[in-house]
Design an enzyme around this catalytic site. Structure first.
Site, PDB file in Angstrom:
ATOM      1  N   LYS A 132       0.845  -1.200   0.000  1.00 25.31           N
ATOM      2  CA  LYS A 132       0.000   0.000   0.000  1.00 25.31           C
ATOM      3  C   LYS A 132       0.880   1.250   0.000  1.00 25.31           C
ATOM      4  O   LYS A 132       2.093   1.150   0.218  1.00 25.31           O
ATOM      5  CB  LYS A 132      -0.899  -0.030   1.238  1.00 25.31           C
ATOM      6  CG  LYS A 132      -0.120  -0.105   2.544  1.00 25.31           C
ATOM      7  CD  LYS A 132      -0.989  -0.579   3.702  1.00 25.31           C
ATOM      8  CE  LYS A 132      -0.154  -0.596   4.981  1.00 25.31           C
ATOM      9  NZ  LYS A 132      -0.909  -1.150   6.118  1.00 25.31           N
TER      10      LYS A 132
ATOM     11  N   TYR B   4      15.547  30.117   5.701  1.00 19.45           N
ATOM     12  CA  TYR B   4      14.408  30.823   6.293  1.00 19.45           C
ATOM     13  C   TYR B   4      14.619  31.057   7.787  1.00 19.45           C
ATOM     14  O   TYR B   4      15.069  30.174   8.506  1.00 19.45           O
ATOM     15  CB  TYR B   4      13.129  30.007   6.104  1.00 19.45           C
ATOM     16  CG  TYR B   4      12.552  30.099   4.709  1.00 19.45           C
ATOM     17  CD1 TYR B   4      12.163  31.327   4.179  1.00 19.45           C
ATOM     18  CD2 TYR B   4      12.390  28.962   3.939  1.00 19.45           C
ATOM     19  CE1 TYR B   4      11.627  31.405   2.896  1.00 19.45           C
ATOM     20  CE2 TYR B   4      11.854  29.040   2.661  1.00 19.45           C
ATOM     21  CZ  TYR B   4      11.474  30.267   2.143  1.00 19.45           C
ATOM     22  OH  TYR B   4      10.949  30.349   0.884  1.00 19.45           O
TER      23      TYR B   4
HETATM   24  C1  LIG Z   1       0.001  -1.970   6.775  1.00 19.20           C
HETATM   25  C2  LIG Z   1      -0.526  -3.296   7.176  1.00 19.20           C
HETATM   26  C3  LIG Z   1       0.335  -4.392   7.298  1.00 19.20           C
HETATM   27  C4  LIG Z   1       1.850  -4.269   7.236  1.00 19.20           C
HETATM   28  O1  LIG Z   1       2.306  -3.739   8.476  1.00 19.20           O
HETATM   29  P1  LIG Z   1       3.862  -3.433   8.788  1.00 19.20           P
HETATM   30  O2  LIG Z   1       3.842  -2.958  10.199  1.00 19.20           O
HETATM   31  O3  LIG Z   1       4.289  -2.378   7.834  1.00 19.20           O
HETATM   32  O4  LIG Z   1       4.606  -4.700   8.609  1.00 19.20           O
HETATM   33  C5  LIG Z   1      -0.237  -5.625   7.526  1.00 19.20           C
HETATM   34  N1  LIG Z   1      -1.584  -5.767   7.668  1.00 19.20           N
HETATM   35  C6  LIG Z   1      -2.431  -4.720   7.593  1.00 19.20           C
HETATM   36  C7  LIG Z   1      -3.885  -4.928   7.777  1.00 19.20           C
HETATM   37  C8  LIG Z   1      -1.933  -3.445   7.372  1.00 19.20           C
HETATM   38  O5  LIG Z   1      -2.766  -2.401   7.315  1.00 19.20           O
END
Ligand SMILES: *Cc1c(COP(=O)(O)O)cnc(C)c1O
Length: 349
Positions: free
Chosen positions: A39, A249
């Site tokens: 994702k 800045y």
């Molecule tokens: C993002 C996510 C993961 C992966 O988690 P990490 O902590 O990045 O390993 C797994 N399962 C779900 C449902 C998630 O939203």
């Protein structure tokens, strides 16, 4: 992928390290299959490039958040490879979801009803076992609602897998009872940190994200997880500060002696956030070149007095060890990755 136009900033991505991290996590997952959360554009690295490399390495289960992400990946999804959409299906997603090879992870009674009425076919289901984020409440009478669904993966998600706390054991035990009550092809609980909690958390399929990309979810993983991402930025200008000159800045850094600085094409719009002001660094070989003054939207200044040969047009690595950069900037390892924006060329080595 190199375009005609070469951006003045890039991510060097180490494909061997990505695959090695997945293999380590797959080994730690024991008899469970090991998937990959891709994702947020593969945590900033580029989801297509990540999916292609991990598919080649043998990964068969990928997870994205929403159907926009799924649509971008579906054309390059190999046969036999699963893609799950963690946020389920909204009404607005139904037409795409019904035509897609990706599966929704149904999270609410409304989604289950919608999918069932449409004759949606294979799906995944999320049960909330104590995080109180997405999923059917583990205390609710959800089993009757799930009857008749073709559930490929029944999953839940750990709230505190990166800490040794009772909630982990509670969630695992709740999930184990659900597994015994609800039929599904496979059961899945663990993210990166959950994999490191041990066999009792692995069930049939694990879902690492962070650790694939070089994040260290728990200390014991530090010796095994390899860094994958190195931001690099080009020097746009080299200039000399005279004692008393300030830089950037709000003039938060004032030179106490004459010395040289380089202005790099990198800023907070690229995920290099203000927390790195006066705390981050670029690297010239082993020489640390500290950030001076405040990070701008598109620019940052580093001290190059100890690097007399660096010139306009040269490229510098940005210090981005995820744990060190997290401590320096106050950002989490997740934010350090997912904030890497669209302006970088992403170059796989
Ligand atoms: C993002 C996510 C993961 C992966 O988690 P990490 O902590 O990045 O390993 C797994 N399962 C779900 C449902 C998630 O939203």
């Amino acid at each position: 992928m190199m375009q005609d136009h070469v951006a003045p900033l890039r991510l060097r991505l180490d494909g061997d390290a990505l695959v090695a991290n997945w293999r380590w996590l797959a080994g730690r997952s024991g008899s469970a299959a090991c998937g990959a959360a891709i994702k947020a554009n593969g945590y900033g690295l580029g989801a297509r490039g990540v999916m292609a490399r991990l598919t080649r390495a043998g990964c068969r289960d990928f997870f994205v958040s929403n159907w926009g992400e799924a649509a971008a990946l579906e054309p390059s999804l190999e046969p036999g490879v699963n893609l799950s959409v963690l946020h389920g299906v909204r009404r607005e997603d139904m037409a795409q979801a019904l035509a897609s090879r990706a599966r929704p992870v149904l999270c609410t009674p409304e989604q289950i009803a919608r999918w069932g009425e449409a004759g949606g076919g294979a799906c995944d289901v999320m049960i909330d076992t104590g995080m109180n984020r997405l999923g059917l409440d583990w205390r609710s009478d959800f089993a009757p609602q799930l009857q008749g669904l073709d559930i490929r993966t029944l999953m839940s998600h750990l709230a505190s897998a990166d800490e040794d706390v009772d909630l982990n054991r509670l969630q695992r035990d709740r999930f184990a009872s659900i597994r015994d009550a609800v039929p599904a092809q496979r059961y899945s609980l663990a993210n990166s940190a959950g994999i490191c909690r041990g066999d009792a958390y692995h069930f049939d399929l694990t879902r690492p994200g962070l650790a694939l990309y070089g994040g260290v979810p728990v200390d014991e993983a530090a010796d095994h997880i390899r860094p994958v991402v190195t931001p690099q930025a080009q020097i746009l200008q080299r200039r000399r500060l005279i004692a008393g000159d300030s830089i950037g800045y709000n003039a938060t850094f004032t030179a106490t002696r004459d010395h040289e600085v380089a202005i790099l094409n990198l800023g907070y719009a690229d995920g290099y956030l203000l927390g790195f002001s006066g705390r981050g660094a670029a690297m010239a070989g082993a020489t640390r070149l500290p950030v001076l003054g405040r990070v701008s939207m598109d620019l940052v200044a580093v001290d190059v007095n100890d690097a007399p040969d660096l010139a306009e047009g040269d490229w510098l690595d940005i210090a981005y060890d995820l744990r060190e950069a997290s401590a320096a900037s106050g950002l989490s390892q997740y934010e350090l990755l997912t904030g890497l924006g669209p302006r970088y060329d992403r170059v796989w080595a």
